[in-house]
Enzyme design. Structure first.
Site, PDB file in Angstrom:
ATOM      1  N   ARG A  20      -4.318   1.571 -10.983  1.00 50.26           N
ATOM      2  CA  ARG A  20      -4.429   2.211  -9.484  1.00 50.26           C
ATOM      3  C   ARG A  20      -3.116   3.021  -9.378  1.00 50.26           C
ATOM      4  O   ARG A  20      -1.988   2.569  -9.169  1.00 50.26           O
ATOM      5  CB  ARG A  20      -4.425   1.223  -8.350  1.00 50.26           C
ATOM      6  CG  ARG A  20      -4.848   1.768  -7.183  1.00 50.26           C
ATOM      7  CD  ARG A  20      -4.440   0.643  -6.086  1.00 50.26           C
ATOM      8  NE  ARG A  20      -3.170   0.675  -5.948  1.00 50.26           N
ATOM      9  CZ  ARG A  20      -2.496  -0.232  -5.387  1.00 50.26           C
ATOM     10  NH1 ARG A  20      -2.787  -1.589  -5.199  1.00 50.26           N
ATOM     11  NH2 ARG A  20      -1.278  -0.216  -5.189  1.00 50.26           N
TER      12      ARG A  20
ATOM     13  N   HIS B 267      -2.927   1.293  -2.411  1.00 52.29           N
ATOM     14  CA  HIS B 267      -4.120   0.645  -2.165  1.00 52.29           C
ATOM     15  C   HIS B 267      -4.997   1.329  -1.427  1.00 52.29           C
ATOM     16  O   HIS B 267      -6.233   1.605  -1.886  1.00 52.29           O
ATOM     17  CB  HIS B 267      -4.053  -0.965  -1.557  1.00 52.29           C
ATOM     18  CG  HIS B 267      -5.189  -1.504  -1.300  1.00 52.29           C
ATOM     19  ND1 HIS B 267      -6.014  -1.881  -2.275  1.00 52.29           N
ATOM     20  CD2 HIS B 267      -5.746  -1.782  -0.156  1.00 52.29           C
ATOM     21  CE1 HIS B 267      -7.247  -2.439  -1.642  1.00 52.29           C
ATOM     22  NE2 HIS B 267      -6.904  -2.431  -0.206  1.00 52.29           N
TER      23      HIS B 267
ATOM     24  N   TYR C 142       6.392  -3.005  -3.550  1.00 56.48           N
ATOM     25  CA  TYR C 142       6.207  -4.022  -4.433  1.00 56.48           C
ATOM     26  C   TYR C 142       5.958  -3.804  -5.910  1.00 56.48           C
ATOM     27  O   TYR C 142       5.675  -4.782  -6.763  1.00 56.48           O
ATOM     28  CB  TYR C 142       4.853  -4.840  -3.997  1.00 56.48           C
ATOM     29  CG  TYR C 142       3.780  -4.047  -3.693  1.00 56.48           C
ATOM     30  CD1 TYR C 142       2.818  -3.724  -4.766  1.00 56.48           C
ATOM     31  CD2 TYR C 142       3.482  -3.532  -2.472  1.00 56.48           C
ATOM     32  CE1 TYR C 142       1.697  -2.889  -4.699  1.00 56.48           C
ATOM     33  CE2 TYR C 142       2.240  -2.633  -2.360  1.00 56.48           C
ATOM     34  CZ  TYR C 142       1.341  -2.560  -3.542  1.00 56.48           C
ATOM     35  OH  TYR C 142       0.170  -1.742  -3.491  1.00 56.48           O
TER      36      TYR C 142
END
Ligand SMILES: Cc1ncc(C[n+]2csc(CCOP(=O)(O)OP(=O)(O)O)c2C)c(N)n1
Ligand SMILES: [Mg+2]
Length: 376
Positions: free
Chosen positions: A270, A274, A283
């Site tokens: 990805r 998100h 993160y």
């Protein structure tokens, strides 16, 4: 087998794994796999390239519209174009896809107008397309629940008695690496397996479930889970549109032929957040994104076309120009989508009147009316 060799974390040299199906290297070099022969004409390859560019451009436009306050949220497919176009183009007219919320590329392959997707994320429709007409079900936000719908639908196909005939279709369920930890998904695997249902479980392993990394979902490669449920699993290079096409074609053909379910793990990344509400810099390391950029799904098809003299600058320019025109038209159409009446949210929730729904509807009407009293 050592614990280390069972680990699911990506590592350099993963492509050397015989279980990793790749037909086009990141450098655009065609490689063969004994189980997945694939004959594509130059036109086929150019069409795939066009699809990839179109869906990336549409996605980019939707992200921009969200940033400008025109959509409430958007789940970008950036980096996952090959997994979606490869698998989407593998489907036939009788197949039925059960997507999650990121399958804009599959929707494109199924002829769903992207404006419907934008309407959903703008909050002015509930999806707006007819699943039966497109062989593409409505988006599902409840993680993994569509795998049960797909397994059930596949059992229905089985009972129609069409498997093994030219009119046969199969179900294909799209879900993520994170979804594999859901009970629903595991239950769908059990039902599909024991009933030998014609369903392909297509997992886009993009390495992340929001901020949760893959190693928080599994200690073994996801495709190996299938064996425990009693059906075949295969890992495919999810950034390789040729491999995704060939592997999904084979899986769907088996299902339509009555040979039961299978699991495809499209190993990808990805590249974006998100959703537009997320900030991945909190993160994960930029270096990981940079490493995956080198495996870009579009660049490798472009390299293949150039390397083999199958496309010139004029072709690439015309694809870019078409994508730009489509994005502009989409933007304009999105901005002129009519707002629904506020009360319309309650329509079509249940087929019959429902007391809870009626109560909520009345409360909402009273809430709206309270503004009129204040201004009066
Ligand atoms: C049943 C359920 N639990 C939690 C959520 C919140 N949620 C939304 S997306 C997401 C992560 C999904 O990750 P993955 O399955 O890998 O799909 P991806 O978003 O990476 O495509 C979660 C936990 C949800 N929508 N549904
Ligand atoms: Mg994921």
């Amino acid at each position: 087998m050592t614990i280390d060799s069972m680990r699911a974390t990506p590592r350099p040299g993963e492509a050397a794994d015989p279980q990793f199906v790749q037909l086009l290297t990141p450098e655009g070099e065609r490689v063969e796999h004994p189980d997945y022969p694939l004959d594509l004409t130059p036109d086929d390859v150019r069409d795939l390239y066009r699809d990839l560019v179109m869906v990336r451009r549409i996605d980019l436009e939707a992200v921009a519209l969200t940033r400008q306050g025109e959509l409430g949220i958007w789940a970008s497919l950036l980096g996952q174009e090959a997994a979606q176009i490869g698998s989407g183009r593998a489907m036939n007219e009788h197949d039925m896809a059960f997507p999650t919320y990121r399958e804009h590329g599959v929707a494109y392959c199924r002829g769903v107008d992207p404006l419907n997707l934008l309407g959903l994320f703008r909050g002015v429709n509930h999806g707006g397309w007819n699943p039966a007409e497109h062989g593409f079900h409505l988006y599902t936000i409840v993680i993994g629940s569509q795998t049960l719908h797909a397994a059930g639908y596949a059992m229905g196909i089985q009972r129609d008695g069409v498997l093994g005939t030219p009119g046969a279709g199969a179900a294909i369920a799209y879900f993520g690496d994170g979804a594999t930890s859901q009970g629903d998904v595991n239950e769908a695997f059990v039902f599909a397996s024991v009933f030998n249902a014609p369903v392909v479980f297509f997992c886009q392993n993009n390495q992340w479930a929001i901020s949760e990394p893959l190693e928080r979902q599994t200690r073994i490669p996801l495709y190996q889970r299938a064996q425990g449920f009693g059906f075949p699993g295969v890992r495919v290079d999810g950034n390789d549109v040729f491999a995704c096409l060939a592997v999904t074609r084979a899986a769907l053909a088996q299902a339509r032929d009555g040979q039961g379910p299978s699991f495809v793990e499209a190993y990808t990344y990805r590249m974006g957040a998100h959703t537009t509400t997320d900030d991945p810099t909190r993160y994960r390391h930029k270096a990981d994104e940079e490493a995956w950029k080198l495996k870009d799904p579009i660049e490798r098809v472009r390299s293949y076309l150039v390397r083999n003299g199958l496309a010139d600058a004029g072709f690439f320019d015309s694809v870019d120009a078409d994508a730009k025109t489509a994005a502009r038209a989409l933007r304009e159409a999105c901005l002129s989508l009519p707002d629904p009446e506020p009360g319309a949210i309650f329509e079509h929730v249940y087929a019959e009147p429902h007391p809870l729904m009626t109560a909520e509807q009345e409360a909402f009407a009273a809430y709206l009316a309270s503004f009129e009293e204040v201004t009066a």
